[in-house]
Design a protein around this motif. Structure first.
Motif, PDB file in Angstrom:
ATOM      1  N   TYR A  20       0.865  -1.187   0.000  1.00  0.00           N
ATOM      2  CA  TYR A  20       0.000   0.000   0.000  1.00  0.00           C
ATOM      3  C   TYR A  20       0.897   1.232   0.000  1.00  0.00           C
ATOM      4  N   ALA A  21       1.566   1.399  -1.119  1.00  0.00           N
ATOM      5  CA  ALA A  21       2.562   2.462  -1.283  1.00  0.00           C
ATOM      6  C   ALA A  21       2.808   2.672  -2.767  1.00  0.00           C
ATOM      7  N   GLU A  22       3.430   3.783  -3.089  1.00  0.00           N
ATOM      8  CA  GLU A  22       3.762   4.031  -4.495  1.00  0.00           C
ATOM      9  C   GLU A  22       4.870   3.100  -4.964  1.00  0.00           C
ATOM     10  N   TYR A  23       5.821   2.793  -4.079  1.00  0.00           N
ATOM     11  CA  TYR A  23       6.928   1.902  -4.412  1.00  0.00           C
ATOM     12  C   TYR A  23       7.096   0.865  -3.303  1.00  0.00           C
ATOM     13  N   ALA A  24       7.606  -0.309  -3.677  1.00  0.00           N
ATOM     14  CA  ALA A  24       7.877  -1.356  -2.689  1.00  0.00           C
ATOM     15  C   ALA A  24       9.108  -2.136  -3.112  1.00  0.00           C
ATOM     16  N   LYS A  25       9.854  -2.591  -2.132  1.00  0.00           N
ATOM     17  CA  LYS A  25      11.018  -3.447  -2.382  1.00  0.00           C
ATOM     18  C   LYS A  25      10.592  -4.898  -2.186  1.00  0.00           C
ATOM     19  N   ILE A  26      10.812  -5.738  -3.213  1.00  0.00           N
ATOM     20  CA  ILE A  26      10.291  -7.100  -3.246  1.00  0.00           C
ATOM     21  C   ILE A  26      11.417  -8.061  -3.642  1.00  0.00           C
ATOM     22  N   PRO A  27      11.464  -9.274  -3.053  1.00  0.00           N
ATOM     23  CA  PRO A  27      12.448 -10.259  -3.525  1.00  0.00           C
ATOM     24  C   PRO A  27      12.265 -10.534  -5.019  1.00  0.00           C
ATOM     25  N   LEU A  28      13.361 -10.721  -5.727  1.00  0.00           N
ATOM     26  CA  LEU A  28      13.276 -10.974  -7.165  1.00  0.00           C
ATOM     27  C   LEU A  28      12.347 -12.137  -7.491  1.00  0.00           C
ATOM     28  N   GLU A  29      12.435 -13.218  -6.696  1.00  0.00           N
ATOM     29  CA  GLU A  29      11.636 -14.409  -6.998  1.00  0.00           C
ATOM     30  C   GLU A  29      10.154 -14.217  -6.718  1.00  0.00           C
ATOM     31  N   ASN A  30       9.796 -13.137  -6.043  1.00  0.00           N
ATOM     32  CA  ASN A  30       8.389 -12.837  -5.783  1.00  0.00           C
ATOM     33  C   ASN A  30       7.803 -11.859  -6.797  1.00  0.00           C
ATOM     34  N   CYS A  31       8.607 -11.469  -7.774  1.00  0.00           N
ATOM     35  CA  CYS A  31       8.130 -10.648  -8.890  1.00  0.00           C
ATOM     36  C   CYS A  31       7.894 -11.588 -10.072  1.00  0.00           C
ATOM     37  N   ILE A  32       6.655 -11.962 -10.280  1.00  0.00           N
ATOM     38  CA  ILE A  32       6.313 -12.965 -11.280  1.00  0.00           C
ATOM     39  C   ILE A  32       5.955 -12.264 -12.594  1.00  0.00           C
ATOM     40  N   PRO A  33       6.748 -12.460 -13.650  1.00  0.00           N
ATOM     41  CA  PRO A  33       6.447 -11.790 -14.921  1.00  0.00           C
ATOM     42  C   PRO A  33       5.084 -12.214 -15.460  1.00  0.00           C
ATOM     43  N   LEU A  34       4.319 -11.250 -15.929  1.00  0.00           N
ATOM     44  CA  LEU A  34       3.010 -11.534 -16.513  1.00  0.00           C
ATOM     45  C   LEU A  34       3.126 -11.497 -18.031  1.00  0.00           C
ATOM     46  N   PRO A  35       2.741 -12.569 -18.703  1.00  0.00           N
ATOM     47  CA  PRO A  35       2.903 -12.644 -20.168  1.00  0.00           C
ATOM     48  C   PRO A  35       2.154 -11.523 -20.873  1.00  0.00           C
ATOM     49  N   SER A  36       2.770 -10.940 -21.889  1.00  0.00           N
ATOM     50  CA  SER A  36       2.164  -9.822 -22.613  1.00  0.00           C
ATOM     51  C   SER A  36       0.826 -10.166 -23.261  1.00  0.00           C
ATOM     52  N   PRO A  37       0.568 -11.424 -23.700  1.00  0.00           N
ATOM     53  CA  PRO A  37      -0.757 -11.717 -24.288  1.00  0.00           C
ATOM     54  C   PRO A  37      -1.930 -11.487 -23.346  1.00  0.00           C
ATOM     55  N   LEU A  38      -1.675 -11.435 -22.048  1.00  0.00           N
ATOM     56  CA  LEU A  38      -2.775 -11.187 -21.118  1.00  0.00           C
ATOM     57  C   LEU A  38      -3.380  -9.807 -21.322  1.00  0.00           C
ATOM     58  N   LEU A  39      -2.525  -8.810 -21.638  1.00  0.00           N
ATOM     59  CA  LEU A  39      -2.991  -7.439 -21.820  1.00  0.00           C
ATOM     60  C   LEU A  39      -3.225  -7.073 -23.276  1.00  0.00           C
ATOM     61  N   ALA A  40      -2.649  -7.829 -24.192  1.00  0.00           N
ATOM     62  CA  ALA A  40      -2.823  -7.524 -25.612  1.00  0.00           C
ATOM     63  C   ALA A  40      -4.295  -7.661 -26.003  1.00  0.00           C
ATOM     64  N   THR A  41      -4.733  -6.850 -26.945  1.00  0.00           N
ATOM     65  CA  THR A  41      -6.128  -6.901 -27.377  1.00  0.00           C
ATOM     66  C   THR A  41      -6.398  -8.197 -28.138  1.00  0.00           C
ATOM     67  N   THR A  42      -7.668  -8.521 -28.258  1.00  0.00           N
ATOM     68  CA  THR A  42      -8.043  -9.730 -29.004  1.00  0.00           C
ATOM     69  C   THR A  42      -7.625  -9.606 -30.473  1.00  0.00           C
ATOM     70  N   GLU A  43      -7.652  -8.369 -31.011  1.00  0.00           N
ATOM     71  CA  GLU A  43      -7.211  -8.158 -32.386  1.00  0.00           C
ATOM     72  C   GLU A  43      -5.728  -8.464 -32.549  1.00  0.00           C
ATOM     73  N   GLU A  44      -4.972  -8.311 -31.476  1.00  0.00           N
ATOM     74  CA  GLU A  44      -3.541  -8.588 -31.506  1.00  0.00           C
ATOM     75  C   GLU A  44      -3.233 -10.034 -31.104  1.00  0.00           C
ATOM     76  N   GLY A  45      -4.290 -10.824 -30.934  1.00  0.00           N
ATOM     77  CA  GLY A  45      -4.086 -12.215 -30.549  1.00  0.00           C
ATOM     78  C   GLY A  45      -3.978 -12.434 -29.059  1.00  0.00           C
ATOM     79  N   GLY A  46      -4.323 -11.407 -28.272  1.00  0.00           N
ATOM     80  CA  GLY A  46      -4.244 -11.523 -26.814  1.00  0.00           C
ATOM     81  C   GLY A  46      -5.610 -11.762 -26.178  1.00  0.00           C
TER      82      GLY A  46
END
Length: 381
Positions: free
Chosen positions: A138-164
């Motif tokens: 609950y802050a603008e910035y936070a320090k997090i362990p690297l292994e707890n930063c899980i990359p989210l695949p770009s197709p999740l946010l890509a539009t349906t027209e872009e194949g997402g």
């Protein structure tokens, strides 16, 4: 084309955060030094952070959770990497990530605590929370362990027209709630075509368990005390996917109601602390087939009644599970990417409120009121 995140310049010297000095005082908005990346960490810019339905009771001491103070509260979040430590090999500024609250000791994975919520149950977990990983999201910035930063695949946010899949940042914030029951269901190896009893099934985490179990290919028997909510839950799924049983409080009656659908392969319980003394766990166990499995994930702190003879003669396996493993996160993301598990309003996933830091009290209040299946309240710093 999918828009690219803006470049990240040098971290600002200060940032705004919700700050809890002690459980006897209400949190306040404070300006704090911005955390800096160190080996094994990333500093993230929080986009949206989840609010638990019982958040107020955690931070005012009513739930008797132990955690370090002073503290920046805050749990799971969706964020952008702002800066990384010198040993980061794949994460880069601008990457969209899921912040996993389950933090483990690198030299002792059994030393586990929940970021911004609980110091865990060991000397090691307490050392981690009281030291390097004290503050939440609950802050603008936070320090997090690297292994707890899980990359989210770009197709999740890509539009349906872009194949997402065309999800929004707010849609992705539903993932952490689904992860908790997924950890328990995967732990007892739920398979396609099996029948799993979920109880109680109409709350936030129980409802998530129903959604996840169906996405895993199981048939669900949903137990709960409110027949109206159970009926609404059943309407969200195909008739063959979800059956319902209204708890009566009588072991024999509830067991017979469960057995009417045939022997179940597994029983999954995620009861709140208030369910202490309930008979439904015993009924769920009695309804299992020979060799059935049980996952206990709830918050009941008292002892519960276990039908010992049935467990022994039936070769039943009872397992406890707290949260989930790191590999479970990637397995669940595959269900989302492939469309088995949907995060849309049409699938019952609704963000009922999103608030800036300054309106944290409204966020806590609304989260306590909206604690049903698929409902989510967010803080967006």
């Amino acid at each position: 084309m999918l828009s690219q995140p803006p470049p990240y310049a040098e971290l600002p010297p200060t940032h705004r955060a919700l700050y809890l000095k002690s459980q006897s005082e209400a949190p306040t908005i404070e300006t704090l030094p911005t955390p800096q990346p160190t080996p094994g960490s990333a500093v993230v810019r929080i986009l949206t952070a989840n609010v638990l339905s019982y958040a107020r009771d955690i931070y005012n001491g009513k739930r008797s959770y132990n955690y370090a103070t002073p503290l920046v509260p805050g749990v799971s979040a969706i964020a952008r990497i702002a800066a990384v430590g010198p040993d980061a090999t794949t994460l880069s500024p601008g990457d969209l990530v899921l912040i996993d609250v389950t933090i483990r000791g690198r030299d002792d994975p059994s030393a586990v605590f929940l970021l911004g919520i609980s110091e865990g149950h060991s000397v090691g977990s307490r050392k981690l929370m009281h030291g390097e990983w004290r503050n939440g999201t609950y802050a603008e910035y936070a320090k997090i362990p690297l292994e707890n930063c899980i990359p989210l695949p770009s197709p999740l946010l890509a539009t349906t027209e872009e194949g997402g899949l065309g999800y929004t940042i707010e849609d992705l914030a539903h993932i952490p709630k689904l992860l908790v029951p997924f950890g328990g269901l995967r732990d007892i190896d739920i398979k396609v075509g099996e029948t799993v009893v979920v109880s109680p099934a109409t709350g936030a985490f129980g409802g998530a368990a129903v959604q996840v179990a169906v996405a895993m290919g199981a048939r669900v028997i949903a137990m709960g005390r409110d027949s109206t909510k159970l009926s609404a839950l059943k309407d969200r799924f195909k008739r063959s996917q979800v059956e319902t049983v209204t708890m009566s409080g009588d072991v024999e009656t509830d067991t017979a109601a469960l057995r009417a659908f045939g022997p179940s392969d597994a029983f999954f319980d995620i009861s709140p602390p208030a369910a202490a003394g309930s008979t439904h766990i015993k009924s769920g166990i009695l309804a299992l087939r020979h060799g059935g499995r049980v996952s206990l994930m709830g918050g009941i702190r008292d002892d519960v009644s276990i039908p010992h003879s049935t467990v022994m003669h039936g070769n039943l396996r009872i397992q406890g599970k707290w949260m989930y493993e790191r590999e479970d996160i990637f397995a669940l993301l595959k269900l989302v990417q492939r469309g088995n598990l949907k995060l849309t309003e049409g699938a019952g996933m609704v963000t009922v409120g999103a608030f800036p830091l300054e309106e944290w009290e409204k966020a806590f209040d609304l989260a306590a009121q909206k604690a049903g299946m698929g409902e989510m309240v967010l803080i967006m710093p």
